[in-house]
Design an enzyme around this catalytic site. Sequence first.
Site, mmCIF file in Angstrom:
data_model
loop_
_atom_site.group_PDB
_atom_site.id
_atom_site.type_symbol
_atom_site.label_atom_id
_atom_site.label_comp_id
_atom_site.label_asym_id
_atom_site.label_seq_id
_atom_site.Cartn_x
_atom_site.Cartn_y
_atom_site.Cartn_z
ATOM 1 N N ASP A 260 10.831 -77.601 -68.646
ATOM 2 C CA ASP A 260 11.964 -77.783 -69.524
ATOM 3 C C ASP A 260 11.584 -77.367 -71.112
ATOM 4 O O ASP A 260 10.142 -77.717 -71.472
ATOM 5 C CB ASP A 260 12.315 -79.203 -69.608
ATOM 6 C CG ASP A 260 12.872 -79.723 -68.273
ATOM 7 O OD1 ASP A 260 13.271 -78.760 -67.346
ATOM 8 O OD2 ASP A 260 13.136 -80.767 -68.033
ATOM 9 N N LYS A 333 17.618 -89.154 -81.206
ATOM 10 C CA LYS A 333 17.691 -87.997 -80.176
ATOM 11 C C LYS A 333 18.836 -87.159 -79.867
ATOM 12 O O LYS A 333 19.007 -85.840 -80.152
ATOM 13 C CB LYS A 333 17.236 -88.578 -78.946
ATOM 14 C CG LYS A 333 17.090 -87.557 -77.888
ATOM 15 C CD LYS A 333 16.766 -87.943 -76.599
ATOM 16 C CE LYS A 333 16.433 -86.963 -75.451
ATOM 17 N NZ LYS A 333 15.705 -87.717 -74.066
ATOM 18 N N ASP A 499 18.253 -74.125 -69.719
ATOM 19 C CA ASP A 499 16.871 -74.184 -70.287
ATOM 20 C C ASP A 499 15.875 -75.177 -69.525
ATOM 21 O O ASP A 499 15.014 -75.633 -70.133
ATOM 22 C CB ASP A 499 17.138 -74.664 -71.849
ATOM 23 C CG ASP A 499 17.911 -76.121 -71.687
ATOM 24 O OD1 ASP A 499 18.166 -76.659 -70.622
ATOM 25 O OD2 ASP A 499 17.831 -76.697 -72.910
#
Length: 563
Positions: A260, A333, A499
């Site tokens: 990742d 985040k 991704d």
Amino acid sequence: PEAWKATMGGGYPRDPLPPLPLVQRTYRAHVEALKAADLTKVYRAINAVQDTPWSVNAAVLRVLDEVWERSLDIGGLPPREDRPKPPKPAGETEESLKAWKKQAMLVYEQNGKDVGARFEMARTIQLAKELVGGPIWMPHQLDFRGRMYAMPVGLNPQGPDHIRALLQFHEGKPLGRQGMYWLGVHGANCFGVDKVSLNERYLWARGKSIEAQRVAADPLGNLLWTEADKPWSFLAWCFEWAGAMAQGEAFVSHLPIALDGSCNGLQHFSALLRDPVGGKAVNLPPSDKPQDIYQAVADRVMAVLRERAQGDEPQAWQAQAWVSFGIDRKITKRSVMVLPYGGTRISCIDYVRQAVQEKIANGADNPFGEDLGRATTALGMVVWDAIGDVVVAARDAMDWLQKAARAAASAGQAVSWTPPSGFPAHQEYRKTFIRRIKTRLHGQITRPQVYGETDKLDADKQALGMSPNFVHSLDASALVLTVCRALDRGVVDFAMIHDSYGTHAASTEELAACLREAFVAMYEGHDPLSDLARDLPGVKLPDLPQKGTLDIHQVLESPYFFA
């Protein structure tokens, strides 16, 4: 699946279906651009991804089915029954009744959402039972940015954790020494032990071997897997790791091992502008341990709050209260993650508020009482400024892209650009209209609203969509170029989610090298922002942002770029 050889006719076999388009839902100008483009690399990559054969992981299916049938509250599955409404308060007052109605409404809304989730859960389990044994193939299409999407509904490798865990590569490969290492790293990643070095992750997995074997032998009697960040993927790993411990490097592994990106959108923006500060925060240059941009922003926020708490300002007490409350990566985040995809100051404040409320719900003290709303708004603004301090170049690139799209819309031009894969991306958001139609239904007059598009561009939507669409086209391009390089090196099975790149454990080392080489080649031989400016002739654009000093070749040696 039918191979994609043109912009129509690939994916699902044509008979009995009509030919399918390569790109879902696009405009005539884009269709013509696609026909004129050289899509050789795109066709090669999408065909390789959809030619990967899959099968159902029968061991995971057995556990999932039992958990579902027994309505066990583990693994994050939707409940099989409606949540009970809160009891109506005795001795009602206006205030208590209002609070009860609010709680009851939340339960009612959640129960409504769970209906669809239950249907999908039951449907997926039934479908998986029918398909046990395999092989299964997943036809793919692209969106207008070039991103690949698996077309099957429900059971596909781009689904949520419990769906991904149900699928494995149909063809297995012996682990070998490298495969054993990467399988161990994958287990740590699934559990959430991903902020330490790769070697520490592998050693963590080795240390969990006995527990993993116990889970594999009796998943519902040994619930370690339910504590993982990705519980179902970790359960699948436990089955695989138990086999590897029994057979060693000769064990034939079927599990996709995911690599990742570190906040991949910001990786692309940092590479675009050669930003050494943002690039370091998202692991473009090599380091001894993974950099954590979410924690870096949290640290910056805490530094600002401590400084304010020392001052004589009337709100110094608020800063001190936030310092005592503690600002961690969970609070920053989501705001950081969505920044390259159109995040705004308002969305940042909303995400910060949600994270603070979650922390309080989990037991943290609320130091602000009824003033929590105003306090979190102020904190959200501090977080927004801290993000700008850490990723200055990304903000500059986003600002330029928005201005460019707005200027093009003012000139009556949609925005088209061609990233290094050769796929022509095309953004065209038009203004909409609403028409109310008077008609009769079941004997009664009704006036439904019908939405449609005009032929005029919506400048606001063009500006807001430009940054996320541009960066999505870059990550799509990186995926295409990675798959093409991997095919050249003999890698043939792919689990790709934008991704997150996956293949067999034994082939992970090759894929890791290919994705780094592809990324460097994208930015070594191309300047996507300059290319976009060139593709907007006659449009008055602002000056391109300045570039920094980051050496893009450092990505080749960065172990945590994708990990």
